[in-house]
Design an enzyme around this catalytic site. Structure first.
Site, PDB file in Angstrom:
ATOM      1  CG  HIS E  14      -0.403   0.473   2.508  1.00  0.00           C
ATOM      2  ND1 HIS E  14      -1.133   1.193   3.419  1.00  0.00           N
ATOM      3  CD2 HIS E  14       0.827   0.302   3.052  1.00  0.00           C
ATOM      4  CE1 HIS E  14      -0.390   1.445   4.474  1.00  0.00           C
ATOM      5  NE2 HIS E  14       0.800   0.921   4.285  1.00  0.00           N
ATOM      6  CB  CYS E  33       3.623   6.009   4.921  1.00  0.00           C
ATOM      7  SG  CYS E  33       4.170   5.311   6.481  1.00  0.00           S
ATOM      8  CG  HIS E  39       5.333   0.979   2.609  1.00  0.00           C
ATOM      9  ND1 HIS E  39       4.630   2.113   2.259  1.00  0.00           N
ATOM     10  CD2 HIS E  39       4.850   0.618   3.818  1.00  0.00           C
ATOM     11  CE1 HIS E  39       3.793   2.436   3.228  1.00  0.00           C
ATOM     12  NE2 HIS E  39       3.900   1.542   4.181  1.00  0.00           N
ATOM     13  CG  HIS E  41       2.658  -2.976   6.547  1.00  0.00           C
ATOM     14  ND1 HIS E  41       3.748  -2.608   7.292  1.00  0.00           N
ATOM     15  CD2 HIS E  41       2.134  -1.825   6.057  1.00  0.00           C
ATOM     16  CE1 HIS E  41       3.870  -1.281   7.254  1.00  0.00           C
ATOM     17  NE2 HIS E  41       2.909  -0.785   6.510  1.00  0.00           N
ATOM     18  CG  ASP E  79      -2.510 -13.327   1.220  1.00  0.00           C
ATOM     19  OD1 ASP E  79      -1.622 -12.640   1.766  1.00  0.00           O
ATOM     20  OD2 ASP E  79      -2.353 -14.525   0.933  1.00  0.00           O
ATOM     21  CG  HIS E  80       0.548 -12.678  -1.810  1.00  0.00           C
ATOM     22  ND1 HIS E  80       0.231 -13.324  -0.650  1.00  0.00           N
ATOM     23  CD2 HIS E  80       1.882 -12.883  -2.009  1.00  0.00           C
ATOM     24  CE1 HIS E  80       1.323 -13.920  -0.174  1.00  0.00           C
ATOM     25  NE2 HIS E  80       2.329 -13.662  -0.977  1.00  0.00           N
ATOM     26  CD  GLU E 125       0.552   0.268   9.269  1.00  0.00           C
ATOM     27  OE1 GLU E 125      -0.538   0.787   8.986  1.00  0.00           O
ATOM     28  OE2 GLU E 125       1.580   0.937   9.515  1.00  0.00           O
TER      29      GLU E 125
END
Lengths: 136, 136, 136, 136, 136, 136
Positions: E14, E33, E39, E41, E79-80, E125
């Site tokens: 994100h 950010c 980047h 998480h 996810d991914h 996060e």
């Protein structure tokens, strides 16, 4: 040479009792762990393989495939099982974490692909007790 | 009003199976958890009490004494046991984490000293499943 | 050859300050760690022994006995202590995690039973700093 | 000889896709990891150095200085970055954890002070996948 | 009334950047950010439901079914993925953990069975930052 | 209304001893914790604020600014300190975790920005003991 580790989990019942010993001797040696009605654990299993990464993928070995091998060969045999009763490869052995980790190595080794080597099996019985085996 | 939590552990075997149901129905509803040979877990128990700290000690309640109460009343009854067979206060109940956490509350409540209140019981069955109960 | 690890904990105060140095030099080298009024940590200690499991028990060594040895020889000497003042085997040494882990090895070694070998001591000072020692 | 480990963290985006392959082949080999819009991780990095503690400080090496070196040389280059796009030392390489851990070793090695040796880099991609490298 | 929590994970990319703002203002407000190359998480998601256990099963709700609902409705969507680009229910919103946790609640709520209530969504996060939402 | 939590750490020495009591009574009540030479802990501090996210940023409050406030107001006062000697706001109080968590609330409250509310302070003394305070 890099080392890739995958962590898996299984939950199982077991007891520690030598069938050649009296109940009293088993209680003396194994204490609460000899409870004839069983107890159990959330085991955490770390499998480490080693070798050279493939330049085209950057992978030593596809970790999803490694996970599938571990699940098929080990987790499906141990998860939600009674280690003393339900697991063919533990028959006739004491179900200690020491013996279990060696047995997992022996089961897993033939399924490791030829371009990598099995390096280490680590098995946590609790957060404060674990056993490691390097195959020799 | 402050809340003091103490964490304890126990390892136990159990199975999930309704004795009024067929083996097939139990397998359908509970899956691997209904294995008649049992499976087990490392349970993590969090007991939270609340009240006002004593100005002379700074303590809500001596956490070592709280630990001793939890060990005597709960852990000694559950650790290295079969929850379905060995635990009087689980007799006639399904050994789910939900029922276990309520039973632990009921057992512990009479042993909590009068100057504090039992606030919450939280029980981890695995690192990814836990149940919380506030007594109502 | 299998490796068995037991995890124990202790909470202690210490400071890092060379008594041959000025307060200024100690502050320059050790920063906050040289606070003359002390600070402290929850230390986590991992003791690993190695050898062959006993076929009759499946144990390399009874982990409860290993825990008792560690508690008697190490934890009772360090837990809720000031490492600089209260611990005879740290006298005259800087109380760094490096020196502490070597001292723990030296203390523990004579108490390890003859059929196993002490393999490794690992000591966490915080979750992000740890020191490992293999005895050489 | 003692081994000192420092743990650091960084959060980064990446994808696994071989630029010489079709989108279909990348999806077949890398699955969800080949998502052309990227995904990401909280990476945990463990750097281990080895050597003899300095008798005057008790330190193998000041862990705050080690942390500063890791942050300057590695974390500042990787944290909140896209590993495929933003990181000069990953250009032209597949951004696997295996390749990343080797690249981190190569970057860090020239910055390790002469009186200690770099022993090991361990990198967690998730809590269940990590790669270790000893420099050979 | 008991509270049952299930933990799931997803890995995503994100960035935090308000499209109505200049690059400079985004960098000023969001710092690293706002990296336009993204980047990411490893997110950890805790879903808590509440209600009364069924006396026949001992279950508030079958945790495997709860896991399947969470995976189908939430994890498969996140996810991914790139949270800013790939996720329909995050379109037009800032991809903060605060907004994400509210959006997960809104997505999940219609899929929670009638005999239980959705109580709480907690989203980590990083290990040091998490957001909790109770639906109001 | 969402709840945002930030985790911080500090390492400190303390002892539990009522200055109005004899050494014997302090030992009887506080046991090892009354060691006049101090002991210490790695404390983990969780600060939770609540409110409505800003639509322009998606943030309840910039977590980096929250971290800076906690570090300036709390961590800088407690980290690598002796809680009984070095901390002005603990003077004349027993240095229990219960009293410490209330004091941290009182110190932090005036520094919380007006558009959010301080909801909860949680303080871990060890992994197995923690205290929570909601300001009343």
């Amino acid at each position: 040479m890099v080392y890739l580790t995958r962590v898996e989990h299984f939950n199982a019942a077991h007891k520690l009792a030598n069938p050649n010993w009296s109940k009293e001797k088993n209680e003396e040696v194994f204490g609460l762990c000899s409870n004839e009605n069983w107890h159990g654990h959330n085991y955490e299993l770390l499998v480490t393989i080693k070798g050279k990464p493939d330049p085209e993928t950057g992978f030593l070995f596809d970790v999803k495939k490694l996970s599938t091998i571990i699940k098929t060969v080990i987790i499906d045999k141990l998860d939600h099982k009674n280690l003393n009763i339900d697991v063919p490869f533990m028959q006739g052995k004491m179900c200690s974490t020491e013996n279990l980790v060696v047995a997992i190595w022996d089961q897993l080794l033939p399924h490791i692909p030829m371009n990598v080597q099995l390096h280490c099996i680590k098995l946590y019985e609790t957060q404060r007790i674990f056993v490691t085996y390097y195959g020799e």
